[in-house]
Design a protein around this motif. Sequence first.
Motif, short mmCIF file in Angstrom:
data_model
loop_
_atom_site.label_atom_id
_atom_site.label_comp_id
_atom_site.label_asym_id
_atom_site.label_seq_id
_atom_site.Cartn_x
_atom_site.Cartn_y
_atom_site.Cartn_z
N THR A 233 -14.47 -16.09 -1.04
CA THR A 233 -13.85 -17.05 -1.83
C THR A 233 -13.87 -16.60 -3.04
N ASN A 234 -12.78 -18.04 -3.14
CA ASN A 234 -12.20 -18.64 -4.70
C ASN A 234 -12.47 -16.62 -5.17
N GLY A 235 -11.71 -15.95 -4.82
CA GLY A 235 -11.75 -14.57 -4.86
C GLY A 235 -12.55 -13.44 -4.92
N GLN A 236 -14.25 -14.01 -5.54
CA GLN A 236 -15.06 -12.83 -5.22
C GLN A 236 -15.81 -12.96 -3.78
N TYR A 237 -16.23 -11.71 -3.97
CA TYR A 237 -16.69 -11.01 -2.41
C TYR A 237 -17.76 -12.13 -1.57
N LEU A 238 -17.18 -12.26 -0.71
CA LEU A 238 -18.69 -13.14 0.38
C LEU A 238 -18.47 -12.07 1.09
N GLU B 253 -10.91 -2.89 4.09
CA GLU B 253 -11.65 -1.42 3.04
C GLU B 253 -10.03 -0.64 3.11
N GLY B 254 -10.70 -0.50 1.79
CA GLY B 254 -10.03 0.25 1.04
C GLY B 254 -8.58 0.05 0.57
N TYR B 255 -8.20 -1.08 0.71
CA TYR B 255 -6.97 -1.83 0.44
C TYR B 255 -7.73 -3.13 -0.15
N GLU B 256 -8.78 -3.06 -1.53
CA GLU B 256 -9.23 -4.16 -1.01
C GLU B 256 -8.48 -5.03 -2.28
N ARG B 257 -7.63 -4.85 -3.04
CA ARG B 257 -6.47 -5.62 -4.02
C ARG B 257 -5.65 -5.89 -3.20
N LEU B 258 -5.74 -6.27 -2.04
CA LEU B 258 -4.22 -6.24 -1.32
C LEU B 258 -4.93 -7.34 -0.22
N HIS B 259 -5.17 -8.73 -1.36
CA HIS B 259 -5.38 -9.74 -0.49
C HIS B 259 -4.25 -10.87 0.65
N THR C 249 -12.20 -2.66 8.97
CA THR C 249 -12.81 -3.06 8.54
C THR C 249 -12.88 -4.70 7.66
N ILE C 250 -12.79 -5.94 7.93
CA ILE C 250 -11.93 -6.57 6.94
C ILE C 250 -12.81 -7.09 6.27
N ILE C 251 -12.99 -7.82 4.82
CA ILE C 251 -13.57 -7.61 3.28
C ILE C 251 -12.99 -9.28 3.63
N TRP C 252 -14.24 -10.77 3.47
CA TRP C 252 -14.10 -11.65 2.88
C TRP C 252 -14.53 -12.16 1.99
N SER D 103 1.07 -1.51 0.18
CA SER D 103 -0.38 -0.28 -0.36
C SER D 103 1.44 1.21 0.00
N THR D 104 0.32 2.94 0.09
CA THR D 104 0.80 3.98 0.00
C THR D 104 0.86 4.48 1.74
#
Length: 218
Positions: free
Chosen positions: A165-170, A191-197, A160-163, A29-30
């Motif tokens: 499954t198989n790369g798709q929003y859960l 949240e805010g860094y959704e591309r960083l899984h 804020t955590i985002i989950w 991230s930045t």
Amino acid sequence: MCLFFTALQGNDDWTVTCTSSNVCSLRGSTVDISCTFKYPEKQHDLSTTVLETLWFTEEDRNQTPVDLLSDADYTGRVESSCGEISCIGSSCNRKCTLSIRDLRQSDSAVYNFRFKTNQPGGEHTANPGVALSVTDLQVKVSLQGNNANLECDSMCANATIIWYTNGQYLAQGKPSWVDIYSEASFSCAVEGYERLHSPPVCKSTPQYADMRSDGIDL
């Protein structure tokens, strides 16, 4: 993803104040680190001129700060910018910001800010500086019955955590419960860094494999 405190150095006439003394951010991230410095507009009948502003994490053999803008480890990833000088009464202040892109874990360090003026002894450094912690996300797995509790672990608080499954929003929010026999893979982001899984976990990953020691046949 920052823990906010105040870092202050100097007396009433000469100060360096940083918005945070501890900052936590994700690898890749930045991050922006900011400090504001204050100085007298005039001292001993001499108008004050700012000659240099500098960000550094270490000093050379002569105890001279090594400018991050010339550090090969930060080439192409770091920028420094300062706002307009604002003078009220006999005091002036200015805010400077250091931006670091594509963060690496090796960037974890204490970042110091120094400004130098034409006044005798007019060189001041933020103390203790800003401590940056760069962290990865990791999914931790714990077992309860036929369910696995997935927790997104990071040193960064209040995220804020985002989950996925198989790369798709859960889902979004607290730890997620899943069937231990699920064939899907699970990962998390903030949240805010959704591309960083985080690295994904599934039945074949070590987190799940460890459950076999508890007598669970996956």
